[in-house]
Design a protein around this motif. Structure first.
Motif, PDB file in Angstrom:
ATOM      1  N   ARG A   1       0.825  -1.209   0.000  1.00 34.64           N
ATOM      2  CA  ARG A   1       0.000   0.000   0.000  1.00 34.64           C
ATOM      3  C   ARG A   1       0.854   1.253   0.000  1.00 34.64           C
ATOM      4  NH1 ARG A   1      -4.607  -0.663   4.526  1.00 34.64           N
ATOM      5  NH2 ARG A   1      -4.850   1.529   3.964  1.00 34.64           N
ATOM      6  N   MET A   2       1.925   1.257   0.806  1.00 33.39           N
ATOM      7  CA  MET A   2       2.805   2.423   0.841  1.00 33.39           C
ATOM      8  C   MET A   2       3.539   2.600  -0.485  1.00 33.39           C
ATOM      9  SD  MET A   2       4.321   2.951   4.654  1.00 33.39           S
ATOM     10  CE  MET A   2       3.204   3.424   5.985  1.00 33.39           C
ATOM     11  N   TYR A   3       3.935   1.477  -1.094  1.00 36.45           N
ATOM     12  CA  TYR A   3       4.591   1.559  -2.410  1.00 36.45           C
ATOM     13  C   TYR A   3       3.640   2.139  -3.453  1.00 36.45           C
ATOM     14  CZ  TYR A   3       6.795   0.137  -6.770  1.00 36.45           C
ATOM     15  OH  TYR A   3       7.352   0.140  -8.026  1.00 36.45           O
ATOM     16  N   VAL A   4       2.421   1.644  -3.498  1.00 39.40           N
ATOM     17  CA  VAL A   4       1.444   2.129  -4.475  1.00 39.40           C
ATOM     18  C   VAL A   4       1.157   3.605  -4.248  1.00 39.40           C
ATOM     19  CG1 VAL A   4      -0.974   1.942  -5.192  1.00 39.40           C
ATOM     20  CG2 VAL A   4       0.417  -0.123  -4.944  1.00 39.40           C
ATOM     21  N   THR A   5       1.025   4.017  -3.000  1.00 40.05           N
ATOM     22  CA  THR A   5       0.766   5.431  -2.710  1.00 40.05           C
ATOM     23  C   THR A   5       1.908   6.306  -3.199  1.00 40.05           C
ATOM     24  OG1 THR A   5      -0.569   4.863  -0.770  1.00 40.05           O
ATOM     25  CG2 THR A   5       0.312   7.095  -0.871  1.00 40.05           C
ATOM     26  N   GLU A   6       3.131   5.873  -2.974  1.00 40.59           N
ATOM     27  CA  GLU A   6       4.291   6.652  -3.391  1.00 40.59           C
ATOM     28  C   GLU A   6       4.431   6.708  -4.907  1.00 40.59           C
ATOM     29  OE1 GLU A   6       9.200   6.550  -3.051  1.00 40.59           O
ATOM     30  OE2 GLU A   6       7.982   5.054  -2.026  1.00 40.59           O
ATOM     31  N   MET A   7       4.191   5.597  -5.576  1.00 43.50           N
ATOM     32  CA  MET A   7       4.487   5.511  -7.006  1.00 43.50           C
ATOM     33  C   MET A   7       3.311   5.891  -7.907  1.00 43.50           C
ATOM     34  SD  MET A   7       7.650   4.639  -7.110  1.00 43.50           S
ATOM     35  CE  MET A   7       7.761   4.239  -8.858  1.00 43.50           C
TER      36      MET A   7
END
Length: 531
Positions: free
Chosen positions: A374-380
């Motif tokens: 989730r944090m990766y998707v939010t960042e990218m």
């Protein structure tokens, strides 16, 4: 002779016509992928053994997780995979590891008991000997009655329970009929009268206030209890397994103090409970050594195979890297991680050209709510709380996930994406001889493809044979290397390599569903969590 037959079968596959909705299928590429993934060049089980046997369980932020991640990074680099990195995210919370556990009943008769401490629960600060007491601690009245009786005691709060015999097989594969039924779109009528959910008001005049787990723990700490014993949950504990999860005080630094929480094999818990019912004292010797680690940030493992003329567009494949700690996290989910690493190795070893960049994501924090992905998707790609997206969102081709145990892939959950069905149907054709036959429009949740789906990115999870995933190995001490079937993982890596290859090389991006709406103010959006 076997090599000759395999060669003839693969050659026949190259010549076979494939047509479904005019979707191009590169049979020459599939020939190379099958030859690399289904024979003695496969490295998927070697990878699985390194992740599980050598590095052990990979609870997020534990030393085992970090050592396994460093090994995976090095192995991917050795294979020639590019841009391998441990991509930081956080904060997550403290790391934790059990270093030693001994549980022995010493009276009325000695025997060694099988159990595991809950993650993030403390240790005993050395060996202790304690009398066992059975205590009901559900309400404030219960706490008041127990005051002054628990100092130096190990506490059991549940009575002995019946253990069901195993009338059904523990492990199984999907039947043809089950796969056919899975293809049907689900229809969920509203509840009678239009009411959703249910349940009346709790309590009422004269009701005694219940206590929370945190209140109960604070009481036990104040009273000076030594430890808590719990029986293995009935969902899988009746099969001889011990399901495992997190306990108090939890992973956040500065949490209130707690005492050790031990989950025992139900047969051992029941034996003590029955002895106590006969008014015979029970005494145990206990030594629990757990260690906390204060680095609160974590990381995902990211790696790439760069594309050519469409290299700014990305297709991803991934699995969660973390696990619980009673076993070695083999089926949940070192199997998925090993398969995805193997798919990257296959694509690199075959030398097949890739127009789009292929990116691997091995996620941590999944067991605590899909946090790493989730944090990766939010960042990218974008924030699902606002549905504001980045430029990379429009250049994303698709995400393929594996996280339903180690069983063979039988099809794909389309996640409601009708438009992609004829494309996947064409791509599945060359793998019907490996048992991949089924597309279902249904959703499946609780794993990392949901992080992509929640922000409108196309993401899919594969239908897999259940084996003993839900009956014995999922989140238990049975989650070990021996529960994985080598032929199944070899098939899975081969199928996923082909799906990724075709996604990377088709002229257009894969079709998407309509963009979801932002959740209401104060809402959390699509729900995360584990299976």
């Amino acid at each position: 002779m076997r090599k000759t037959v395999l060669g003839l079968a693969l050659a026949a596959l190259v010549a076979a016509p494939i047509a479904a909705q005019n979707e191009r299928v590169d049979l020459n590429a599939i020939y190379k992928i099958k030859a690399e993934g289904l024979g003695n060049r496969s490295q998927v089980m070697d990878t699985l053994s390194w992740l599980t046997d050598v590095h052990g369980p990979r609870l997020t932020n534990s030393p085992g997780m970090k050592a396994a991640a460093e090994w995976a990074k090095t192995r991917l680099q050795q294979w020639g995979i590019a841009n391998v990195q441990l991509a930081p995210w956080g904060p997550f919370g403290r790391g934790w590891e059990n270093e030693r556990l001994q549980i022995n009943m010493i009276a009325p008769r000695p025997f060694e008991m099988l159990g595991y401490p809950k993650a993030w629960s403390p240790g005993t600060n050395g060996p202790v000997t304690a009398d066992i007491v059975m205590a009901t601690l559900n309400t404030k009245d219960d706490l008041q009655k127990a005051t002054g009786t628990l100092k130096g005691k190990a506490v059991m709060m549940a009575p002995a329970r019946d253990v069901e015999l195993l009338w059904e097989p523990v492990a199984r594969r999907f039947t043809d009929q089950e796969l056919k039924e899975r293809q049907a779109a689900p229809v969920t009528p509203p509840a009678a009268g239009g009411r959703q959910g249910g349940g009346g008001r709790q309590g009422g005049p004269g009701a005694t206030a219940t206590v929370s787990a945190a209140e109960r723990m604070a009481f036990l700490v104040t009273e000076g209890a030594v430890a808590i014993f719990e029986p293995a949950a009935a969902s899988r504990g009746d099969n001889g397994a011990i399901p495992m999860g997190g306990g108090l005080p939890g992973r956040n630094a500065g949490a209130p103090p707690a005492i050790p929480q031990i989950v025992l094999a139900v047969e051992h818990y029941n034996r003590m409970a029955r002895i106590l019912e006969r008014n015979v004292p029970v005494q145990v010797a206990l030594n629990v050594q757990n260690r906390f680690y204060d680095d609160v940030n974590s990381y995902n493992i990211i790696a790439e195979l760069p594309g050519s003329d469409k290299k700014d567009e990305v297709v991803m494949l991934g699995a969660h890297f973390d696990s619980w700690h009673a076993g070695t996290g083999a089926v949940d989910n070192a199997s998925g991680s090993a398969v995805m690493m193997e798919a990257m190795r296959i694509l690199k070893a075959t030398g097949l050209p890739l127009r789009r960049t292929v990116r691997l994501g091995l996620w941590t924090g999944e067991e605590q709510g899909l946090i790493g992905s989730r944090m990766y998707v939010t960042e990218m790609f974008g924030d699902r709380a606002t549905m504001k997206t980045t430029p990379s969102h429009g250049k994303f081709a698709g995400y393929f996930n594996m996280d339903n145990g180690s069983g063979a892939i039988r099809g794909v959950y389309l996640q409601g994406n009708e438009a992609v069905a004829p494309i996947f149907e064409a791509w599945m054709k060359p793998f019907e001889n490996l048992g991949m036959t089924t597309l279902t429009i249904r959703n499946t949740g609780g794993t990392d493809h949901g992080s992509f789906d929640a922000i409108g990115l196309p993401g899919w999870q594969f239908i897999q044979d259940p084996l003993d995933y839900s009956t014995r190995s999922h989140h238990t001490n049975w989650d070990v290397y021996e529960r994985a079937v080598p032929a199944d993982l070899m098939k899975n890596a081969t199928i996923i390599a082909s799906f990724v290859y075709h996604t990377a090389n088709r002229d257009q991006l894969l079709p998407r569903k309509p963009m979801p709406s932002a959740p209401p103010a104060g809402g959390r959006g699509a729900r995360g969590g584990t299976r």
